[in-house]
Each structure stands twice: as structure tokens, then as C-alpha cells.
Design a protein around this motif. Structure first.
Motif, PDB file in Angstrom:
ATOM      1  N   LEU A   6       0.890  -1.332  -0.253  1.00  0.00           N
ATOM      2  CA  LEU A   6       0.225  -0.113  -0.300  1.00  0.00           C
ATOM      3  C   LEU A   6       1.101   0.746   0.254  1.00  0.00           C
ATOM      4  O   LEU A   6       1.902   1.348   0.607  1.00  0.00           O
ATOM      5  N   GLY A   8       1.288   5.517  -1.509  1.00  0.00           N
ATOM      6  CA  GLY A   8      -0.392   7.482  -1.623  1.00  0.00           C
ATOM      7  C   GLY A   8       0.348   8.042  -1.782  1.00  0.00           C
ATOM      8  O   GLY A   8       1.437   8.332  -1.610  1.00  0.00           O
ATOM      9  N   ARG A  10      -0.446  12.684  -1.994  1.00  0.00           N
ATOM     10  CA  ARG A  10      -1.502  13.273  -1.985  1.00  0.00           C
ATOM     11  C   ARG A  10      -1.988  14.875  -2.866  1.00  0.00           C
ATOM     12  O   ARG A  10      -1.313  14.657  -3.699  1.00  0.00           O
ATOM     13  N   MET A  42      -2.975   5.151  -3.132  1.00  0.00           N
ATOM     14  CA  MET A  42      -4.166   5.764  -3.370  1.00  0.00           C
ATOM     15  C   MET A  42      -3.503   6.853  -3.161  1.00  0.00           C
ATOM     16  O   MET A  42      -2.508   7.379  -3.069  1.00  0.00           O
ATOM     17  N   ALA A  44      -5.051   9.945  -1.401  1.00  0.00           N
ATOM     18  CA  ALA A  44      -4.779  10.967  -0.707  1.00  0.00           C
ATOM     19  C   ALA A  44      -5.767  11.831  -0.051  1.00  0.00           C
ATOM     20  O   ALA A  44      -5.064  13.008   0.578  1.00  0.00           O
ATOM     21  N   GLN A  47      -6.499  12.908   3.339  1.00  0.00           N
ATOM     22  CA  GLN A  47      -5.062  13.845   4.124  1.00  0.00           C
ATOM     23  C   GLN A  47      -4.499  15.134   3.790  1.00  0.00           C
ATOM     24  O   GLN A  47      -4.082  15.682   4.616  1.00  0.00           O
ATOM     25  N   GLN A 137      -2.765   8.032   8.972  1.00  0.00           N
ATOM     26  CA  GLN A 137      -2.041   7.683   7.578  1.00  0.00           C
ATOM     27  C   GLN A 137      -1.838   5.590   8.581  1.00  0.00           C
ATOM     28  O   GLN A 137      -1.781   4.426   7.638  1.00  0.00           O
ATOM     29  N   ASP A 140      -4.454   3.970   7.118  1.00  0.00           N
ATOM     30  CA  ASP A 140      -4.781   3.893   5.347  1.00  0.00           C
ATOM     31  C   ASP A 140      -3.453   2.441   5.476  1.00  0.00           C
ATOM     32  O   ASP A 140      -3.600   1.485   4.877  1.00  0.00           O
ATOM     33  N   VAL A 151       7.699   4.183  -0.329  1.00  0.00           N
ATOM     34  CA  VAL A 151       8.107   6.041   0.154  1.00  0.00           C
ATOM     35  C   VAL A 151       9.378   6.223  -0.344  1.00  0.00           C
ATOM     36  O   VAL A 151      10.354   5.602   0.264  1.00  0.00           O
ATOM     37  N   GLN A 155       8.726   9.539   4.363  1.00  0.00           N
ATOM     38  CA  GLN A 155       7.825   8.846   5.326  1.00  0.00           C
ATOM     39  C   GLN A 155       8.087   7.815   6.616  1.00  0.00           C
ATOM     40  O   GLN A 155       7.701   7.416   6.559  1.00  0.00           O
TER      41      GLN A 155
HETATM   42  N1  TRP Z   1       1.787  11.440   3.159  1.00  0.00           N
HETATM   43  C1  TRP Z   1       2.124  10.454   2.271  1.00  0.00           C
HETATM   44  C2  TRP Z   1       2.405  12.198   1.652  1.00  0.00           C
HETATM   45  O1  TRP Z   1       2.382  12.947   1.534  1.00  0.00           O
HETATM   46  C3  TRP Z   1       1.120  10.246   1.182  1.00  0.00           C
HETATM   47  C4  TRP Z   1       0.660   8.829   2.099  1.00  0.00           C
HETATM   48  C5  TRP Z   1      -1.447   9.291   2.870  1.00  0.00           C
HETATM   49  C6  TRP Z   1       0.217   7.869   2.106  1.00  0.00           C
HETATM   50  N2  TRP Z   1      -1.045   7.714   3.590  1.00  0.00           N
HETATM   51  C7  TRP Z   1      -0.503   7.138   2.689  1.00  0.00           C
HETATM   52  C8  TRP Z   1       1.976   6.785   2.085  1.00  0.00           C
HETATM   53  C9  TRP Z   1       0.133   5.891   3.448  1.00  0.00           C
HETATM   54  C10 TRP Z   1       2.123   5.679   2.610  1.00  0.00           C
HETATM   55  C11 TRP Z   1       1.225   5.444   2.965  1.00  0.00           C
HETATM   56  O2  TRP Z   1       2.449  11.598  -0.029  1.00  0.00           O
END
Ligand code: TRP
Length: 362
Positions: A6, A8, A10, A42, A44, A47, A137, A140, A151, A155
Motif C-alpha cells: 500500500l 499513495g 496527496r 491510494m 490521499a 490527508q 496514515q 491507511d 515511499v 515518510q
Molecule cells: N503521506 C503521504 C504523502 O504525503 C501520502 C500517504 C497517505 C501515504 N497515506 C499513506 C503514503 C499511506 C504511504 C502509505 O505523500
């Protein structure tokens, strides 16, 4: 155990080269490796709203931009589930329960939260939703029982906090959650690609980004005006490669075969760097080489984007179907979580019988 990804982004703008080398490119490789049982990607939006509460239009507009970027780099809806965070309401319910397992001081110590508070000048007026987004998060990630989260380096604190929540949950309640591992880029230059101005991070707000959707002309202009070594004034002057953004990009993007194809006077990047350091190699020549390399990588991405841009309805359908698939998975996890927390009253025959006995019901 199943191998599940998983990750993602923003939706606050189009995705750029920093996103590409930091995570997107890897996702596509992982997707095509066939080694993963399930892949969830995803958008986000919830978020994004934690620090854009007053600008929902920005988030709304950028959903399709990010989806187009995903499809254009080669994420394939037949292999990866692309979905929108807010379409999976189970995620907010999980967040609510996990919030009981996290202290305010722990959130205050989260380095990413700390630096974002500074960057946004929140200081004394931090929105609660923003402050607690590491918990969301964690929801998620765990909702999909993800084992692997590819990531960027920024992160890392989010992942550490997620791992703590999983451990705490599994020890306080029954073991319902899976502890995820972070997957960082292998190459140092990819870990943190600087902006075209040489500043530490490529970002939309700093205006130093090269976007995946930039056309060839924009790409050329941006590279030609990139920051190099300010003391490298005449071609014959010796130059520095450390902190020289053009060379950092070459570290991130160039492959040995690029030299044969575009710059056969040099065997590899080390030779090119040596010449630059000795003096006698001009910035323009190096920049033209970088343009060729980037253009080779970005042209097919741009072409695929153009095609998807003609099928916006199709893009929304992919997201809608993906969100339905994602919701079904998250609903199962939520049921496991509620059972582990013993808040699944109506599914719990033993509880109902116990209460009946207590009151002497027959
Ligand atoms: N925080 C990540 C960003 O700023 C986006 C994100 C939200 C994410 N939920 C996540 C990344 C879960 C990895 C897993 O781009």
C-alpha cells in the motif's frame, strides 16, 4: 503470508521527478515483478485536506491529475488497485480506535509532523486533524494488511509510528494487524532529489520542480536554467559535482548505456565527473546530456498521459471500481479489528448468551 503493497500520494498538485525517482518508478517495477499478491495505490485526499481544509477545490481538481500521472508512468489498473482515500470510510473508523493507542507527546515528537508544522507556520494553531494524520496514515496502511510500503525517506517517521500502533494494538487486543516494512529507494540521489535550484527538496511550493506532465520545451528550459556550481564560470575552470544538481540528477537517472547512446566520449558517469572536476567541461554540454536522458525516460510517460487525457471518464471509472475493491478489503479488516477489541456485540453469540444467563433468560 501474502505480500501486499500500500502506498499513495496527496492530491495537491501534479507529480514531479522527485515523486518519480522517490517512489513511482519503484511501484511500477514492483507491480511488474509479479512478486506481490495485491497492490493498493491510494490518492490521499482526506490527508490532503488536513492542511488544505479551506481549499477543497484544489484537492478535487488534483485527483484526476494524480490519477493521470499514475496511469502514465505505467501503473496498471489490471494489476494495481487505484483508489481514493475518502471513498473508504472504514479508514476513519480505524483512525478513531487507533487514536486511543497514541499519546499527544508521541505525535509531537514525530519529526515529519514537527517540520511540517514549521513549514506551514501553524505553531499555536495546529488543526487537530493535521496533528493526528500519522494515526490516519497507520489506518491507511493496516486496513489493507500491507506488508510493504514503498515511499520516500520523508515518510520514515510515519512508518515507525504505524509500526508502534500495530504492536500496541496486537498486544492490548488480539493480533489482528500486520506490521508493515518501509521500502526506500536504493540510490542515494533518488532518496532525496533536489530541486532545479539545487535546494534540498523538489517541491511545488518552492517552484523548483520538473513535472512528469511537462512538455519537451518546458523540460529543456528547466534543465538549461538548473543550478550547477556557482564557481564554475569559464569552461576551463575546475567544477564541483557535490551539491551540483545536474550531477545529482545524473546520479539518479543516467545508465551506462546512455553514455554509449548520447555521449560516447565518456565511458561512464565517473569519467564525466572527473573531467568536470579537472576543468574543461562546460555546463551546457552536461545539461544537454541530461536533457537527452530525461527526454528518453519521460517521452513515453508523456505519450501515455496524452492518451489517458482523452478518456477522463475512463479514469474516473478506474478510481470508482478501485475504491469499491478497496472498501471491501478495509471492511474486512475493520471487522477483524472490532472482533479483536470485543466491540462486535451482535456477532458475539457467547456474549449474548452470557447476558441472558445473567438475567435468567431461557
Ligand atoms: N503521506 C503521504 C504523502 O504525503 C501520502 C500517504 C497517505 C501515504 N497515506 C499513506 C503514503 C499511506 C504511504 C502509505 O505523500
Amino acid at each position: 503470508m501474502e505480500k501486499i503493497i500500500l502506498t499513495g500520494d496527496r492530491p495537491t498538485g501534479r507529480l514531479h521527478l522527485g515523486h518519480y525517482v522517490g517512489s513511482l518508478k519503484r511501484r511500477v517495477e514492483l507491480q511488474n515483478s509479479g512478486e506481490y499478491d495485491k497492490i493498493f495505490i491510494m490518492i490521499a485526499d482526506a490527508q490532503a485536506l488536513t492542511d488544505n481544509a479551506d481549499n477543497p477545490e484544489k484537492v478535487r481538481q488534483n485527483i484526476v491529475e494524480v490519477a493521470l500521472d499514475y496511469l502514465s508512468v505505467g501503473l496498471d489498473p489490471a494489476k494495481s488497485t487505484l483508489f481514493i482515500q475518502s471513498m473508504v470510510p472504514e479508514l476513519t473508523e480505524l483512525t478513531f480506535y487507533y487514536a486511543n493507542l497514541v499519546t499527544v507527546s508521541r505525535l509531537q515528537r514525530n519529526p515529519t509532523v514537527k517540520s511540517e508544522i514549521q513549514m506551514r507556520n501553524f505553531e499555536t494553531s495546529i488543526p487537530v486533524g493535521f496533528f493526528t494524520y500519522p494515526i490516519s496514515q497507520a489506518a491507511d496502511i493496516t486496513a489493507f494488511k500491507a506488508t510493504t510500503v514503498p515511499v520516500g525517506e520523508d515518510q520514515m517517521p510515519m512508518l515507525e509510528q504505524c509500526q508502534e500502533i500495530v504492536r500496541k494494538f496486537n498486544s492490548v487486543y488480539d493480533e489482528a494487524l500486520v506490521e508493515p516494512k518501509i521500502l526506500l529507494p536504493e540510490n542515494d540521489a533518488c532518496l532525496r532529489l533536489p530541486g532545479t535550484d539545487g535546494k534540498a527538496k523538489m517541491s511545488k511550493s518552492l517552484g523548483n520542480a520538473i513535472y512528469l506532465a511537462d512538455d519537451e520545451k518546458e523540460l529543456k528550459n528547466k534543465v538549461m536554467s538548473m543550478y550547477t556550481d556557482p564557481d564554475h564560470i569559464r569552461v576551463e575552470d575546475p567544477g564541483k559535482v557535490e551539491g551540483n544538481a545536474v550531477f545529482t540528477y545524473l546520479d539518479a537517472f543516467s545508465k551506462p548505456e546512455d553514455f554509449e547512446e548520447f555521449l560516447p566520449d565518456y565511458k561512464n558517469l565517473d569519467e564525466l565527473k572527473d573531467h568536470y572536476k579537472r576543468g574543461g567541461l562546460g555546463d551546457v554540454k552536461v545539461k544537454k546530456f541530461l536533457i537527452k536522458i530525461l527526454e528518453k525516460e519521460l517521452a513515453p510517460i508523456r505519450a501515455r498521459r496524452k492518451q489517458w487525457e482523452q478518456n477522463i471518464q475512463g479514469v474516473y471509472e478506474i478510481l470508482k471500481k478501485g475504491s469499491e475493491v478497496a472498501e471491501a478489503v478495509a471492511a474486512q479488516t475493520l471487522a477483524d479489528v472490532k472482533a479483536a477489541m470485543k466491540i462486535n456485540y451482535f456477532d458475539d453469540g457467547a456474549l449474548i448468551r452470557e447476558q441472558m444467563e445473567k438475567y435468567g433468560n431461557k
